[in-house]
Design an enzyme around this catalytic site. Structure first.
Site, PDB file in Angstrom:
ATOM      1  N   CYS A 157       4.969  39.052 -53.827  1.00  0.00           N
ATOM      2  CA  CYS A 157       3.624  39.613 -53.608  1.00  0.00           C
ATOM      3  C   CYS A 157       2.579  38.574 -53.216  1.00  0.00           C
ATOM      4  CB  CYS A 157       3.181  40.359 -54.857  1.00  0.00           C
ATOM      5  SG  CYS A 157       4.207  41.801 -55.185  1.00  0.00           S
TER       6      CYS A 157
HETATM    7  N1  NAD Z   1       8.985  43.275 -56.384  1.00  0.00           N
HETATM    8  C1  NAD Z   1       7.776  43.637 -56.757  1.00  0.00           C
HETATM    9  O1  NAD Z   1       7.370  43.304 -57.854  1.00  0.00           O
HETATM   10  C2  NAD Z   1       6.896  44.487 -55.865  1.00  0.00           C
HETATM   11  C3  NAD Z   1       5.760  45.056 -56.444  1.00  0.00           C
HETATM   12  C4  NAD Z   1       4.952  45.863 -55.657  1.00  0.00           C
HETATM   13  C5  NAD Z   1       5.262  46.082 -54.314  1.00  0.00           C
HETATM   14  N2  NAD Z   1       6.370  45.501 -53.764  1.00  0.00           N
HETATM   15  C6  NAD Z   1       6.625  45.803 -52.359  1.00  0.00           C
HETATM   16  O2  NAD Z   1       7.665  46.767 -52.252  1.00  0.00           O
HETATM   17  C7  NAD Z   1       8.461  46.522 -51.090  1.00  0.00           C
HETATM   18  C8  NAD Z   1       9.907  46.312 -51.490  1.00  0.00           C
HETATM   19  O3  NAD Z   1       9.971  45.165 -52.326  1.00  0.00           O
HETATM   20  P1  NAD Z   1      11.176  44.880 -53.293  1.00  0.00           P
HETATM   21  O4  NAD Z   1      10.687  43.848 -54.253  1.00  0.00           O
HETATM   22  O5  NAD Z   1      11.752  46.142 -53.840  1.00  0.00           O
HETATM   23  O6  NAD Z   1      12.227  44.225 -52.268  1.00  0.00           O
HETATM   24  P2  NAD Z   1      13.787  43.997 -52.507  1.00  0.00           P
HETATM   25  O7  NAD Z   1      14.195  42.956 -51.536  1.00  0.00           O
HETATM   26  O8  NAD Z   1      14.077  43.822 -53.955  1.00  0.00           O
HETATM   27  O9  NAD Z   1      14.424  45.390 -52.088  1.00  0.00           O
HETATM   28  C9  NAD Z   1      14.382  45.926 -50.822  1.00  0.00           C
HETATM   29  C10 NAD Z   1      15.742  46.507 -50.506  1.00  0.00           C
HETATM   30  O10 NAD Z   1      15.655  47.144 -49.244  1.00  0.00           O
HETATM   31  C11 NAD Z   1      16.880  46.946 -48.553  1.00  0.00           C
HETATM   32  N3  NAD Z   1      16.628  47.191 -47.144  1.00  0.00           N
HETATM   33  C12 NAD Z   1      16.021  46.404 -46.232  1.00  0.00           C
HETATM   34  N4  NAD Z   1      15.888  47.042 -45.053  1.00  0.00           N
HETATM   35  C13 NAD Z   1      16.407  48.275 -45.241  1.00  0.00           C
HETATM   36  C14 NAD Z   1      16.558  49.402 -44.404  1.00  0.00           C
HETATM   37  N5  NAD Z   1      16.103  49.405 -43.163  1.00  0.00           N
HETATM   38  N6  NAD Z   1      17.170  50.480 -44.902  1.00  0.00           N
HETATM   39  C15 NAD Z   1      17.618  50.507 -46.166  1.00  0.00           C
HETATM   40  N7  NAD Z   1      17.498  49.466 -47.013  1.00  0.00           N
HETATM   41  C16 NAD Z   1      16.889  48.377 -46.557  1.00  0.00           C
HETATM   42  C17 NAD Z   1      17.301  45.547 -48.926  1.00  0.00           C
HETATM   43  O11 NAD Z   1      18.696  45.363 -48.795  1.00  0.00           O
HETATM   44  C18 NAD Z   1      16.845  45.467 -50.390  1.00  0.00           C
HETATM   45  O12 NAD Z   1      17.878  45.814 -51.291  1.00  0.00           O
HETATM   46  C19 NAD Z   1       7.820  45.319 -50.410  1.00  0.00           C
HETATM   47  O13 NAD Z   1       6.901  45.776 -49.464  1.00  0.00           O
HETATM   48  C20 NAD Z   1       7.090  44.634 -51.547  1.00  0.00           C
HETATM   49  O14 NAD Z   1       6.005  43.863 -51.083  1.00  0.00           O
HETATM   50  C21 NAD Z   1       7.201  44.721 -54.516  1.00  0.00           C
END
Ligand code: NAD
Length: 419
Positions: free
Chosen positions: A262
């Site tokens: 983030c």
């Molecule tokens: N981790 C946090 O604490 C957090 C908190 C708030 C918001 N976010 C936001 O949420 C979003 C996701 O973050 P995250 O931490 O879950 O990421 P992450 O990397 O843990 O998970 C994302 C998943 O999406 C998969 N992926 C990528 N492209 C894809 C596609 N086209 N189709 C299907 N699967 C696909 C990846 O393999 C991965 O497993 C980001 O925008 C992030 O900024 C994250």
């Protein structure tokens, strides 16, 4: 009546908890992830997300209402789709490639009456200007008229036992009233409280405001910590004292830099949008990036000075980094400042070892040695740097090391220096 089908695209830190909560709420959930190794682990009941226990995934599988898939070939529509895929930076600019691919896949299976919700963190305008046209193009349907569309930011705080997915209020939005009602209706089944805002742009900005607020305030105390040290003033004492003010002050503490998915990334989505649309520089974000990005350099400099004071060069010294994750009690090493600190110390010729029980071997650089934070390692190190104060560490033993640079203000003793 058959249960409503919920498709969750991306089964990571954000998507997996949403999927599990949707199962709890009675949906038939399809967890789609492009990474087939993750899909395999999920279908074997093995969670790789720390806030989701494997037993929860196993229960979801046993209920018959959850399955993970690596392709959507067999999907025959859905009632609700949630997109929670990564939004990284590429050369400092937003990389929306994952959202585009996800929207294309969702659009290919979109039926009339369904609801699509974007959860990925992104700049204001993404839902309406990028996602809606892709969905319309792939489905031949019209957003608002034929399907509902909205945005709801995630507020997951990994490792926080108090504020969980369900008791953290969830901001919700839709491109029109019916979309807002559909998005809100979905999350009302998953969380205790939803907070509606008037359009996706406000919801997108809410998330960036929250993270930029943290980023800027952390930069403020980081910069202050460096000046206070040079002025011979105890910044921590001042922070503790300021924190007794019951109004108008929020406590932030200095550290070795920011990490995770983030803070190092999200504020730049906002400054990019401001620059591209208005031609202006978002100075607070630029400054906060500058200060926070250079904290690892400052940590290394403090270590170099400490060795120098003992008549020693860094070259050849055994430096033990306690904690490699960017955050206490988590195994998340994405964008961790520890990576830069380790790299710089290796470059100076130090023998760098890392102790972090939460972080997988695969996340560590190949030129550092992985060790346990046991008595032998702590005694054998020429310097110990506390980067993440995991509960698993024996901090009393760490404080007895030959020299300690404490970046988390957890240790005291004659050999301990605070950041
Ligand atoms: N981790 C946090 O604490 C957090 C908190 C708030 C918001 N976010 C936001 O949420 C979003 C996701 O973050 P995250 O931490 O879950 O990421 P992450 O990397 O843990 O998970 C994302 C998943 O999406 C998969 N992926 C990528 N492209 C894809 C596609 N086209 N189709 C299907 N699967 C696909 C990846 O393999 C991965 O497993 C980001 O925008 C992030 O900024 C994250």
């Amino acid at each position: 009546m058959a249960a409503a089908v919920c498709l969750v695209v991306g089964q990571g830190y954000v998507g997996l908890p949403v999927a599990m909560q949707a199962v709890e709420a009675g949906f038939d959930v399809i967890g789609f992830d492009a990474d087939s190794s993750k899909v395999k682990r999920l279908n074997a009941g093995d969670s790789y997300v720390e806030d989701v226990d494997s037993e929860v995934v196993q229960r979801a599988l046993a209920s018959g209402r959850y399955r993970a898939v690596a392709t959507l070939d067999d999907l025959d529509g859905f009632d609700v789709a949630v997109i929670s895929v990564p939004t990284p930076l590429r050369e400092g600019a937003p990389d929306l490639g994952h959202i585009e691919t996800a929207a294309t896949n969702v659009g290919n299976h979109l039926h009339k009456g369904a609801t699509v919700i974007l959860e990925s963190t992104t700049y204001p305008g993404t839902t309406e200007e990028l996602v809606a046209p892709i969905l319309e193009d792939r489905s031949g349907l019209i957003a608002g008229r034929d399907f509902h569309l909205g945005y709801s930011p995630e507020r997951i705080d990994p490792g926080n036992p108090t504020w969980t997915f369900t008791n953290t209020p969830k901001v919700v939005s839709g491109i029109d009233e019916a979309s807002l009602a559909a998005v809100r209706g979905f999350y009302d089944q998953l969380v205790d409280r939803t907070v509606p805002v008037k359009s996706p742009k406000e919801a997108e900005l809410t998330k960036l405001l929250e993270n930029t607020f943290r980023h800027v305030n952390i930069a403020l105390v980081n910069e202050l910590a460096m000046y206070a040290h040079d002025l011979g003033i105890d910044i921590w004492e001042a922070i503790d004292a300021a924190s007794t003010k019951p109004f108008g002050y929020l406590r932030f503490t200095p550290g070795p830099g920011v990490g995770g998915h983030c803070l190092p990334v999200d504020p730049s989505y906002l400054s990019w949008r401001v620059r591209r649309s208005l031609g202006q520089s978002f100075r607070f974000v630029e400054l906060a990036n500058d200060v926070n990005d250079h904290m690892p350099d400052y940590v290394v400099r403090r270590l170099v000075v400490a060795f120098n004071q003992r008549g020693l060069a860094v070259k050849g010294q055994r430096v033990l980094l306690l904690g490699y994750a960017y955050k206490k009690n988590t195994g998340d090493a994405r964008e961790t400042p520890a990576a830069s600190i380790a790299r710089q110390l290796v470059g100076l010729g130090a023998q760098v070892c890392v102790a972090d029980p939460h972080v997988d071997e695969a996340q560590l650089p190949s030129d550092v040695e992985r060790v346990d934070a046991d008595a032998e390692e702590l005694e054998g190190a020429d310097a110990v740097v506390l980067l993440a104060d995991h509960d698993a560490f024996d901090l009393t033993a760490a404080a007895r090391a030959r020299f300690v640079l404490d970046c988390r203000h957890r240790l005291t003793g004659p050999n301990v220096e605070q950041l």
